[in-house]
Each structure stands twice: as C-alpha cells, then as structure tokens.
Design an enzyme around this catalytic site. Structure first.
Site, mmCIF file in Angstrom:
data_model
loop_
_atom_site.group_PDB
_atom_site.id
_atom_site.type_symbol
_atom_site.label_atom_id
_atom_site.label_comp_id
_atom_site.label_asym_id
_atom_site.label_seq_id
_atom_site.Cartn_x
_atom_site.Cartn_y
_atom_site.Cartn_z
ATOM 1 N N LYS A 52 -103.406 7.434 -43.182
ATOM 2 C CA LYS A 52 -104.402 8.488 -43.551
ATOM 3 C C LYS A 52 -103.722 9.630 -44.763
ATOM 4 O O LYS A 52 -104.300 9.765 -45.743
ATOM 5 C CB LYS A 52 -105.013 9.338 -42.327
ATOM 6 C CG LYS A 52 -106.119 10.504 -42.876
ATOM 7 C CD LYS A 52 -106.159 11.359 -41.679
ATOM 8 C CE LYS A 52 -105.067 12.246 -41.530
ATOM 9 N NZ LYS A 52 -104.931 13.260 -40.436
ATOM 10 N N LYS A 103 -97.265 18.550 -48.055
ATOM 11 C CA LYS A 103 -97.127 17.925 -46.502
ATOM 12 C C LYS A 103 -97.551 16.496 -46.984
ATOM 13 O O LYS A 103 -96.791 15.441 -46.801
ATOM 14 C CB LYS A 103 -97.872 18.325 -45.293
ATOM 15 C CG LYS A 103 -97.137 19.235 -44.285
ATOM 16 C CD LYS A 103 -97.351 19.212 -42.983
ATOM 17 C CE LYS A 103 -97.005 17.982 -42.314
ATOM 18 N NZ LYS A 103 -97.128 18.073 -40.862
ATOM 19 N N THR A 155 -101.670 21.385 -38.574
ATOM 20 C CA THR A 155 -101.554 20.495 -39.815
ATOM 21 C C THR A 155 -103.162 20.167 -40.234
ATOM 22 O O THR A 155 -103.796 19.418 -39.543
ATOM 23 C CB THR A 155 -100.720 19.448 -39.520
ATOM 24 O OG1 THR A 155 -99.507 19.430 -39.706
ATOM 25 C CG2 THR A 155 -101.127 18.185 -40.584
#
Lengths: 294, 294, 294, 294
Positions: free
Chosen positions: C238, C170, C95
C-alpha cells in the site's frame, strides 16, 4: 421516436446529426447555444436547458467533455435532476470514471428515472460515419429499448452489466493500447539503432500476426517525429494509472503496463502531455547537458 | 530454373513442394532420406549429400532446424563448402542468429560462392500456402536473381541490407510480439478480476485500432487455458533476451520489453517453456503453499 | 510538564511509559479501559474519554492504530474536538495518510487549537527504548515546545514543514525500503540458483558499502522461509502504491519502485499479505499444475 | 614466505606494499617498469617478466586491470604459462568474468600448477588499509595455504567453491547495489518533487533499518549533481546485464534489477557512462526540445 441530446462538441454534433439522418426527432442543448443552430438547420429543435430537454423527451442522451461537465449538467441549476422522473431515461455516453457514473446513476434512479452509461470507442471520423463502438452498462431493459439509437450511432454495441463496467472496459482496452504503443516505440528505436530501416519494420509487422491499424496509422508519423494530438498523452497515462489502480484492488500483477506507465510519466515530465500519446516515442531522444562533464 | 533444397522438415517440405508446383526443377536432400521420397513422388530428384546437391545446382536453398544443423550442413563432411564455388549461390532460409549467419557467409564467399540469408516469418500454414514473409539480407544482386523462388514461397520478400539484418529484423518483430502478448495477458487478467467478460474484451479490441490477428487467434484459447505450441515460449523468451542484448550494445532503453522478458522467464521457471508462448498467461494462476501460514 | 496520551496499543503503551519514566505527569485514555490500569501502576492518571483528557491537558499526544481510529478519536462523541480550544495542542503520532492528517489539522485549528502530525519510524523495540525517529510536521512553534516529549520518546526528531509532510516522508522512506527488499530477494534467488551460498552473500554484503540493518535482520530468516510479521506485506505494498501515486502528480518516473510494486502485488495475490513484507521472497517459489502438460 | 606480485596499478601497488609491510618478501613486475621502482624502495625485488616472477616464486599473485590484461599476462610471450608447473600456485585477484577465469584456471592446472581466483570488493582506500573483502574460489587447499597473504590484504576472505564463483558473487552483489542506487535516486526525486528536503530524507534513512554507507556517501553528492567516478556507470550497467544473463540461464525472474538496468542504459544513452554510477540520478533531469510544440 423522440430523443433529447445534450452536448454538441465534435463528437456530440456528429452523433446528433446521425440521429436526425436516421429519422429520429431530436431536441438538442449545448452550453454555447450557437452550436445548436447548425443542428436546427438539419431539423433539430432546441431546448433551453438540460432540464427543458428532459421534460420534453422520454430518452435523453448526453455526450459531454469530461466528468465535471457530466456532473454539472445533471446536478447543476436547470439540470437533468430537476425533470428526470419515472418513465424517463438518461443515457450518458461521455467518457467518465466509474465513480462519476455511479454518482449520476444513483441520483437519477432515486428520482425514478432509468440510467445507462454508454461510453464509446472511436473518435471524430467513426462518430460522423455512425461507426462507433458503444460500451453500455446499467439497466438491461433500457439497453434493449435504445438499440435503435445505438444502431444509428455505432457499428456495434455491447451490454456489459452493472453501471461502472463501461468505464472499466475502456480502461482495460486503453491499458493494452498504451503497452502496445510503448512496445512499438521500443521496436522502432531498436530497429533504428541496429541499422534496420524503420519503415521496413512497419511493413514487415503489417504483414504478420501482429498487424494492427494503430501501428499502420501512427508508425510512419512516429518515424517522422509528428504527433498530431488525436488522443492526448496525458489522458493515455491517466488511463493506465487508473487501470493499474483497478488491478491493485484485486492484486493483479501487471508489470508491462506498469513499465509503460512510467515511460508515459517520463514523457509527461518532458512536457509532452498535450501531444498525441504516440509522442512517448520522443523520450528516447531526450538529451542532457553533461557533454562537457564526461 | 533448377534449384537445390536442403532440409525437409515441416517447413522445408512445404516450401520444396511449392517450388515444384511453380514449375521449378528441384533436387532435395534431407538427413533422414525417407523424407525425400515424398518429394520424389512430386517430381523432385534426390541428392546424396549437401555437397552433391550443390554440385548439381546453381542455387541451393536451405531450411534447417537450428543454428547447429545450419552449421553442420555447411561445414560437415560432404557439406556445402566442399562444392560451393564461383558461379554457385547459397540461400539459407533457416532461422539462425546473426553470428551463425556471418560465419556461413564468410566461408561461402571465401570459396567464391554467393550468399543470402533469408529467414521467414510465418509457420506451417503460410509455408504450405506460399504466403511466407521473407527477410533477406546479403548480396543484393543475388536477391534480385532469386525473386522467382521467393515469389513461389512467400507473399512478400524484403531485402534488408548486409548479412545479419535478416536475423536482427526477426528479433525486433518478435520482441514487439512478446510485449504485445504480455499486454494481452494483463488485459485479460484485469478484465476477469474486475467482473468483465474476457471474451467481450477480445470482441471490443477486435473492432478498434489495436485489432490484430494474434489477439483474435490466441485470445480465446488463453481464456480456456489452452496453449497448443505453435511458437514455444522458451524460444519467445530467448528472442526477447537477444533483442535486449542487441539494444544493450547501443544503450537503447526498452523497459516494457524488459518487463515482459522477466515474466516469460517466470513462466519458464514454472515449467511452461515448451508450451506456446501464450502460456505466459498462466503465471497469474501460480499458487503457493502458504494458505495455512496466513 | 503535564501531558495527555490517547491510545495504549503496543506502541502507545511503551511510549506513555517512557514519558512517565522521564518525569512527566501523564493522563492516559484507551478505548479498552483495562489497558490503562497497567499505566496507572506506574503513576499515570486515567481519563474517561479523549475529551476528558484534552480538558485536563495543555498537550495531548495520540498514538492510534489507523486512520479510522485517528478520525474517530477526534470527531467522535466525547472526542478531542469537544474540548480542544485556544491554548491547547494536539500531537498526532499515529501513522495516517496526508488527507486524514489535514482533515484533523483543519478542525483542530478551527477551534483555536494547535496541531502537529508526528508519525514515527521504528516499531516495538525502539518504542520501548525511547529510540524512535519522529517525523513531525505542522506548527513549528509547537514543535519547538514539545521537544522535551520527543526527547523522551525518540533518538531523533525532524521538523518537516507543513502538515502532510510527515506522512509523505514515511511514504518515500518505505518506497525505498520496498525496492531494497525486492533487490535483496532477487540477489538471494540469483545466488541460490547459481550455486552460491546465500548466507555467504549476506556476509559479503554486510562487509561492504551496501551493508544495512534490514539485510542483516531479515536476510537469514528469508533463507529459512520465515516471515514473522513485523511490517505486514499488504501495508508495504500500500505504501509503495501511495508513493507511486504521489509521484504521478508530478510525473516522476520511478520504474524500479513500480516493478517492486507489481511483485508485492503478486505476493498479495498468492495470499501472503498478512506475513512480513520480506515474504515477497516467496513468489519465486510459486508453482503451477502444468507438470503433466509440458 | 616469498610471493610474486604482477600488476602495480592503484590497487596492486597498495596491496604489494601491504605484503611488504607484513614481512613477506615480494618480487614485483609491472608492464611499465617505472612503477616497480617505488616498490623497490620498500624492499621489493623486481622481475623482468611474469615468467621470471613465477620462476622465482612458489606463489604468484596478480592484480590486473581487466580480462584482456589478465589473459595476456598468462598466455603472452614471457607469460605465466611458460614457468608455471607442479609445486607453483597462481592467485588471480583481478576482476574478470567467470569465462576468463576458467580459461586461465584450465591452462594453469594443465601445466601442473594450482589456481585460485580471488577478486576483491573494495577500492583504493580499503586496499591501502588492508581492509579488502576477498572472494576466493578454486582449490580449497591452496586457499588455506595463502590465508596469511589474505590476512595482510583484507579484513575478511571467503572461500566460495569452484572457479567462477568469485566472479559470480561479485555480479550478485553489484546487481543488488545497482538496484539500491536506483531506489535511492527515485526516493530523492520523489522527495524533491513532493516538497520534502532531500538531505532530510537522507538523514531519516540513515537512522533506520535501511541505513547504509552507500546512501551516506553518495547521497549528498547526488543532491549536488556531483558524480566523481569511483565506479563507472558503464561498468555498473555491464554487471547488472551480466547478472541478468546469469539469471536467465536458470529462469530467475528479477524485474527490479531489469528495470534498474534499463535506467542505467538510459543513462549511458545520455552520455553518462564514464561518470560514477550514481550519475543514473541525472536521467530525471533529461530534457527535450518540445517546449514550443506543446
């Protein structure tokens, strides 16, 4: 005292004139040379390049349009870096982000020069009247030396600490300003929809604890739907965004600024980015094409 | 000109004194009679009840603590309704909601009396100095007649239209004020966490377009963490809530006020409701008990 | 079919095992070599470096902890770039942000290699069960070729277009998830403060249109105040911040996500960043030290 | 067991049929008598008025359109109150606010009757299938007695405590639902503006932890811009507003719900109030008439 001056846009021209009026000898440079001639009539000498100005001046002041102009004048061919050295100082009064400022500061000081960032609060009129507010940061000793210049340019100057703090202070002020503008817009909308006279709301507010020049100046035009661009909406939104990013680093919750930011984004999405930031008021008038469906 | 005056709290006492000083003959009444005597020393006569005051006065002004006091003085035993009649006028300067005001208005006018709601903007000091801002609504002819009273009490009065508009105007102003207070708090927090001096932020803002008395007065105390209650936080939150409810009726989106409201609620949940509304600044200092877990 | 596999953390180990179980020959590498031995027992061969693995494999899959690990495995000494060439392919399932992904993609393809980013949705359990959701982006032909690997690792894979789209997808999903988590927390708080049973609220929601696994799994623990870190709160915050930044580019107003973001920031400021993101629920329990003052 | 049933709208008709199908003897009443005949064909008897139904039934269930209908059936001429007495029970399954419910409860119990509020979650299809979720509150003993009815009508019933809790539970659930709908809309908008396929976003979400029937059902229609009214937007906004008011009483900060509420208000202001609540998605498409000015 002699001083170099780079950048003769609306703001820079007015500032250079004030320096001349206050008895300083000024050497000017501008990307488009023709703008220098108006200053020459008032006694300025003309430099051929940023480097040429710096080579002749102990202090050089810059007032450039944006970060990319600020960078190119320093790093470009015939730029400031080619002549800056021990004994010379560079004062960048352009409005740039903290990163740009730090980058310029670093290279200037590597060459032995001294650096001050000094963005201003105030636009054309205060620049002409020598009534700017100056947000300086960098080397304190240099700040103390250039007070005579700042006295000619502004009504008040602040020394804010290390390089970057001038840019940050502007962001904080503009964030508060953006939230206040949105609060004013909501107040006007609520008044209008509740059967109250919007101008009377402005009059009432102007007599009390929240009276402020911005409401006084922008309010009546907002009622009319006029938004002559003094501070473009897209720049206001960018500043709130950057202020929120600054707050993110230290986990400072700022939900009012965040809500205001989303409405300024909404205004941008409606094509209002180049109007004055008070045009955020227009989002309440947005319409759709669902009349038939409903 | 003769005038009755009901309610001698902090505000009412100062206002009644100003009427006496301006040469009006004043008959006062207060639930606690002892407060009347201070006024009697300055030449006021004393009424035994609201009804008694109304029976002797062409105009009666009321300045009561809250909606329930405002209602009981009118509808209670020996209340205003027992003596109000054709040729007599009632001016309610208490801060009450539009519904309370309408209820009082309706009954007064049924009896032949005339009615004006006239809530004020400003607290103790402006009341003493005759510098209140008066937000009048109701019968325009009556407003015109009582201008001499308002001139003694305030620096400026507004006539806002039908009964209820005075209350609504106060809500709108207080909503904008609440959003601005939260914006100030966020600015101070962001400055502090970013290494900027908070007092300098106040100084910079005070020189520019968003300079306003509230930032000037409350800001330094907020930095110190002092919140002497001038306008209690729970009342500020209530006013934003009512303003949002007013906006709901006409589907006016007010996301900044809504975000501010949630933070004032958060402050209430932390037990800050009786402090000054500037205590909303304390929510950034809230702590948990998760240090060990993390 | 032979495949290289770089990175044997919790996720990577489970994924490599699934490839072995499905009959692929796998050469593994991990920064800490000891982790490779567990895989060797299941039939994997061991590579000495990322470069060594790439030199032996037509396809190399990476599953690394974060952007800096992803970059160092490619660009570092004995890294992927040293052996990648025409005829070889690199599939990065870590990721990482779109920028990191683009940087890796660019250099791989310069050397003649082919590239796919393929971040996954799902954590330890789905990785072990071969039930991950795979968000692939990059070269479509390569995607089609490696479907057999994806079939072994996940229950479903998507091809999303150019490199960067996997990372973006995502962010969007995690933004919606963050807003939903905050909505759940508000619902639980409101239920609790209104005299309703919080578990019953969960039961009711689980029977209707908004029933979802996250509410079912996290809800009861939130009532207990337990937040075992599955997805750390600071990473959730975040991701919302990055999603808001993505929206800023195209002026998409997202006030609900913005409000949720401020509360996740508030949670971070209370020291909850390393707990599970459901710990945002704790901010309603924050306390101050104003009890005496009020 | 015999039961009265008042109100044969879409929901009520389906519910009365289910009671008949499960072997209960049912006496029905409806303001428009013609609707009763359809039920008579299935074996129901017909009452001439609410009072007549109550006089013949130990238990009477009501399923009425709104609070005013619920009140008029009880308090009006030939209403429930005229015949309710010791030994008789009234179960109101209409969706009404807590105040309306309390008012009805109070008068029923004054006359010696017993009362249960039992609003349902679920619309036409679950009503027909006997798959409603029943949120009962009031007298526990009565709840236990009427379980056989609830088993015929719903898949699950909850007893939530004192009268009013049924209404409150619905508000909390609908508040969470409204925030989730807005989160979905923001996710779709962000995906679309970022070059991602919106349907793929739905597919990805449907495979993970936040998969839920609402996203599955409403999502594809939202992409198409179709909003067939299942739950009108204006009712969704009203429920969030009431939930926020409930939270205000106990100072529960709910910034995500507050932000969602402002957007539902914005949708109302654009004329979308009568469409499905998923039409909040349309606000991102609102346009202005500023193209020329900018």
């Amino acid at each position: 005292m002699e001083v170099g001056f780079l950048g003769l846009g609306i703001m820079g021209k007015a500032m250079a004139l004030n320096l001349l009026r206050n008895g300083f000898r000024v050497m000017v440079w501008n990307r488009t040379r023709s703008k220098c001639e108006g200053l020459a009539e008032h006694g300025a000498s003309i430099g051929e390049s940023p480097a040429a100005v710096v080579s002749m001046s102990k202090y050089t002041i810059a007032m450039l349009a944006d970060p990319s102009a600020a960078l190119s004048v320093v790093f470009g061919k015939d730029g400031v870096l080619e002549q800056i050295c021990d004994g010379k100082s560079y004062i960048d009064m352009s409005t740039v982000d903290a990163d740009t400022s730090s980058k310029i500061s670093e290279e200037i000081t590597k060459k032995g020069g001294r650096f001050l960032e000094a963005p201003v609060s105030g636009s054309k009129k205060p620049a002409e009247d020598g009534q700017l507010i100056i947000l300086a940061a960098g080397e304190k000793a240099l700040y103390d030396e250039v007070i005579p210049f700042f006295d000619a340019l502004g009504k008040k100057s602040f020394f804010l600490g290390p390089v970057g703090n001038g840019a940050k202070m502007k962001l904080v002020v503009n964030m508060v300003m953006g939230s206040m503008m949105k609060a004013l817009s909501e107040g006007l909308s609520l008044a209008g929809s509740s059967g109250l006279n919007q101008q009377t709301l402005l009059d009432v507010m102007d007599l009390g604890a929240i009276a402020n020049p911005m409401f006084r100046q922008k309010g009546p035009a907002m009622i009319q739907g006029n938004y002559p661009p003094a501070f473009p909406l897209k720049h206001q939104q960018k500043d709130i965004r950057l202020a929120l990013a600054l707050g993110d680093e230290n986990a400072v919750p700022m939900p009012v600024a965040a809500a205001a930011n989303e409405d300024f984004k909404r205004a941008r999405s409606l094509g209002l980015g180049d109007l004055d930031f008070s045009a955020v008021h227009e989002i309440v008038k947005a319409t759709g094409s669902w009349g038939d469906a409903v």
